[in-house]
Motif scaffolding. Structure first.
Motif, PDB file in Angstrom:
ATOM      1  N   ALA A  22       0.837  -1.203   0.000  1.00  0.00           N
ATOM      2  CA  ALA A  22       0.000   0.000   0.000  1.00  0.00           C
ATOM      3  C   ALA A  22       0.870   1.250   0.000  1.00  0.00           C
ATOM      4  O   ALA A  22       0.604   2.216  -0.720  1.00  0.00           O
ATOM      5  N   CYS A  66      -0.732   4.805  -1.053  1.00  0.00           N
ATOM      6  CA  CYS A  66      -1.971   4.857  -0.286  1.00  0.00           C
ATOM      7  C   CYS A  66      -1.739   5.574   1.047  1.00  0.00           C
ATOM      8  O   CYS A  66      -0.708   5.376   1.695  1.00  0.00           O
ATOM      9  N   VAL A  91      -3.606   0.839   6.723  1.00  0.00           N
ATOM     10  CA  VAL A  91      -4.039   1.445   5.471  1.00  0.00           C
ATOM     11  C   VAL A  91      -5.395   2.116   5.684  1.00  0.00           C
ATOM     12  O   VAL A  91      -6.326   1.510   6.229  1.00  0.00           O
ATOM     13  N   THR A 125      -9.029   2.469  -0.707  1.00  0.00           N
ATOM     14  CA  THR A 125      -7.957   3.356  -0.248  1.00  0.00           C
ATOM     15  C   THR A 125      -8.127   4.672  -0.994  1.00  0.00           C
ATOM     16  O   THR A 125      -9.014   4.807  -1.846  1.00  0.00           O
TER      17      THR A 125
END
Ligand SMILES: Cc1cc2nc3c(=O)[nH]c(=O)nc-3n(C[C@H](O)[C@H](O)[C@H](O)COP(=O)(O)OP(=O)(O)OC[C@H]3O[C@@H](n4cnc5c(N)ncnc54)[C@H](O)[C@@H]3O)c2cc1C
Ligand code: FES
Lengths: 477, 100
Positions: free
Chosen positions: A284, A289, A296, A304
């Motif tokens: 991520a 992200c 996350v 995301t």
């Protein structure tokens, strides 16, 4: 059939399996990618196929759900809607012009590379255990609680005859029960949290009668196996020369320090220890992200903030398998609708969203209760190795802080090499920040877990290039 | 006393032989290097680069790299992930596993 959109789901645990099955049922093709040889990941880890276990459920909880997921997955694979790529270690996901390339290395050797393309991805990468250091924690025989569980469920082996299970967190209960059922004498379950703390959270707990019953079930089984629980206790030292021989446990006082005079020694050849879990967020992070602290960030649809990237399960926060399942389900539904050009109506998964809320509250209540002793670092002597890979001691870390003014993980790492080894600081970071008195932050690793060993080793020592440049050197394949 | 294999009702194929530092040990089809070593009562198979301290499995899931081992002359393999084949030669890994 080739123009149907393709979703890549990374991680075949509760979250990834639920996402895969939900998305496939709603008309998208799914490539399910996981590092392991079989689906199941942590909670539903299966014995190696060649061990031909006739009764794997004896090591499991909630077997029904697993069977349903497994059957649905198999049906989608047979129908060609899902491709399941096992033994694929993803080291990078790239996003270019709105499409994704998932880069993976094959097999435990992680040498041959493959790339999988997709129109969207679900990151269901789960987490790994947090273990805080204490004197003797590097002795063979000291393993993580989840590690003992993973070896038991996956390989049907135990590390010794007499075990102490210690630390804090809901994982310790199934681990102690599992080891006891497998014939290990569990001399004690040492939990630093206090039973009283649970009473203060009764509302969130009462909203989850099933979960409370699950806890009670474990407690009954502990009793049946005559495992004594030492609450408000901690392991202060593991003893042994080349192998674990005993641990010293002690009671905790109101401030989370060790109560003097309560130390006692428990002989054992195994210590299964854990202090909670941390999310795997590397993929991520390299995708850009947003994280909330260490997890996350996702919206109500499990999206995301990067278009085309969903996340579910423990990568988005530690909450157990049931929460991972509901999050995965919602992610799969949302991704399927959006990939086929629609806008999802959250009413369609309102039941899942409700249980997600309840399970999230339950997880938060557990998280508030289960905590390592506040003053754990007092027990860490200067000669205790903190970074297991680079063999950096607590004394070296303390010196970097006190004399060289290091005030964050990065600076400590540069000054001491703590976190520069093979595991890239995954194991030592919680201990190092505790000793340095700074915050645990996301580490922004250039490559995700697991990083190709050859690549990592090359950074450390030119000599290791041999392993990488001569893949035919004779390793089993 | 029950064993994990009994508990899970395992009926693996016949055991085969591998070696650990030259001595024969038995392994079952499907077992990883770490599993076979644990089953043989062995818990360490690496010494660290700096202090030469023994190490074996820690995380059990491929994250910590504490279980590195040399198999068939290839150092740096994670014992907790690598499945065994008949005849494999497992050796304790010293430091990086290279003779230097
Ligand atoms: C070692 C261990 C043992 C555990 N045992 C139990 C237990 O017995 N009981 C219990 O209640 N809870 C257990 N847990 C807690 C467990 O994490 C959750 O209950 C649940 O499994 C979380 O589901 P998930 O789908 O979010 O992630 P996981 O189940 O962790 O699944 C994530 C999957 O993604 C894969 N993955 C991650 N990164 C990559 C990558 N870069 N490339 C390829 N694959 C990748 C992992 O290999 C894993 O298979 C354990 C946790 C750990 C770490
Ligand atoms: S035990 Fe951690 S990588 Fe094998």
């Amino acid at each position: 059939m080739t123009d149907r959109p393709r979703l890549a789901v990374i991680g075949a645990g509760p979250a990834g399996l639920a996402a895969t099955v939900a998305a496939a049922a709603h008309g998208v093709r799914v490539t399910l990618i996981d590092a392991a040889a079989q689906a199941g990941a942590q909670f539903y880890r299966q014995p190696a196929a060649a061990l031909r276990a006739g009764r794997p459920q004896a090591l499991h909880h909630d077997w029904r759900t697993w069977q349903r997921l497994r059957e649905a997955l198999d049906a989608h694979v047979r129908a060609g809607a899902v491709e399941h790529l096992t033994d694929h270690h993803v080291w990078l996901v790239e996003r270019e012009s709105g499409r994704f390339t998932v880069h993976a290395l094959l097999g435990p050797e992680e040498e041959d590379a493959v790339a999988v393309s997709a129109d969207a991805v679900v990151l269901a990468t789960g987490g790994y255990e947090k273990v805080l250091p204490f004197p003797g924690w590097t002795l063979p025989g000291v393993v993580t609680a989840g590690g003992a569980q993973a070896m038991l469920k996956g390989a049907l082996v135990v590390p010794g005859r007499t075990a102490v299970v210690a630390g804090t967190g809901p994982l310790l209960l199934p681990v102690a029960v599992g080891l006891a059922a497998a014939g290990v004498k569990v001399a004690a379950l040492v939990e630093s949290a206090a039973p009283r703390a649970f009473l203060r959270r009764t509302r969130a707990l009462a909203a989850q009668p099933g979960k409370v019953a699950e806890g009670a079930g474990y407690a009954a089984r502990l009793l049946r196996h005559r495992v004594r629980t030492l609450a408000r206790h901690t392991v202060i030292e593991a003893h042994g020369i080349d192998r674990l021989e005993a641990v010293t446990v002690a009671a905790l006082d109101g401030e989370g320090g060790v109560r003097a005079g309560t130390e006692r020694r428990i002989p054992c050849d195994t210590l299964a220890v854990g202090h909670g879990m941390l999310p795997h967020t590397d993929l991520a992070e390299t995708l850009g992200c947003r994280l909330d602290g260490l997890r996350v960030h996702v919206d109500g649809e499990q999206r995301t903030d990067v278009p085309g990237v969903w996340a579910a399960g423990e990568a988005t926060g530690i909450g157990g398998s049931a929460l991972a399942l509901t999050e995965g389900h919602i992610a799969g539904r949302s991704a399927a609708v959006r990939l086929t050009g629609g806008t999802p109506d959250p009413q369609e998964w309102v039941a899942a969203a409700k249980s997600r809320t309840r399970l999230g509250e339950f997880a938060a209540a557990l998280d508030a209760v289960y905590a390592p002793p506040a003053n754990w670092s007092e027990q860490v002597t200067d000669d205790t190795v903190v970074c297991r890979c680079e063999e950096v001691t607590a004394g070296t870390v303390r010196e970097a802080v006190a004399q060289l003014g290091a005030g964050d993980l990065r600076t400590v790492k540069l000054l001491t090499r703590a976190g520069m080894g093979w595991c890239q600081g995954r194991i030592c970071a919680p201990g190092v920040v505790g000793l340095a008195g700074c915050e645990l932050t996301a580490s922004r690793r250039p490559f995700a877990r697991p990083v190709p060993l050859g690549v990592l080793a090359e950074e450390h020592s030119q000599s290791t290039t041999r392993a990488h440049t001569h893949p035919t050197d004779g390793g089993p394949s | 006393m029950s064993s994990p294999l009994d508990l899970a009702g395992a009926r693996p194929g016949p055991a085969f032989t591998v070696t650990f530092d030259g001595r024969d040990i038995e392994a079952l089809p499907g077992q990883t290097v770490a599993a076979a070593l644990w089953a043989a009562g062995i818990t360490s198979w690496r010494t660290t680069r700096g202090e030469g301290r023994p190490r074996g499995v820690f995380c059990g899931i491929g994250v910590c790299f504490d279980c590195l081992v040399t198999v068939n002359d290839r150092p740096g393999q994670r014992a907790c992930l690598l499945p065994l084949q008949p005849g494999d030669a497992i050796r304790t890994q010293e430091g990086t596993g290279h003779d230097d």
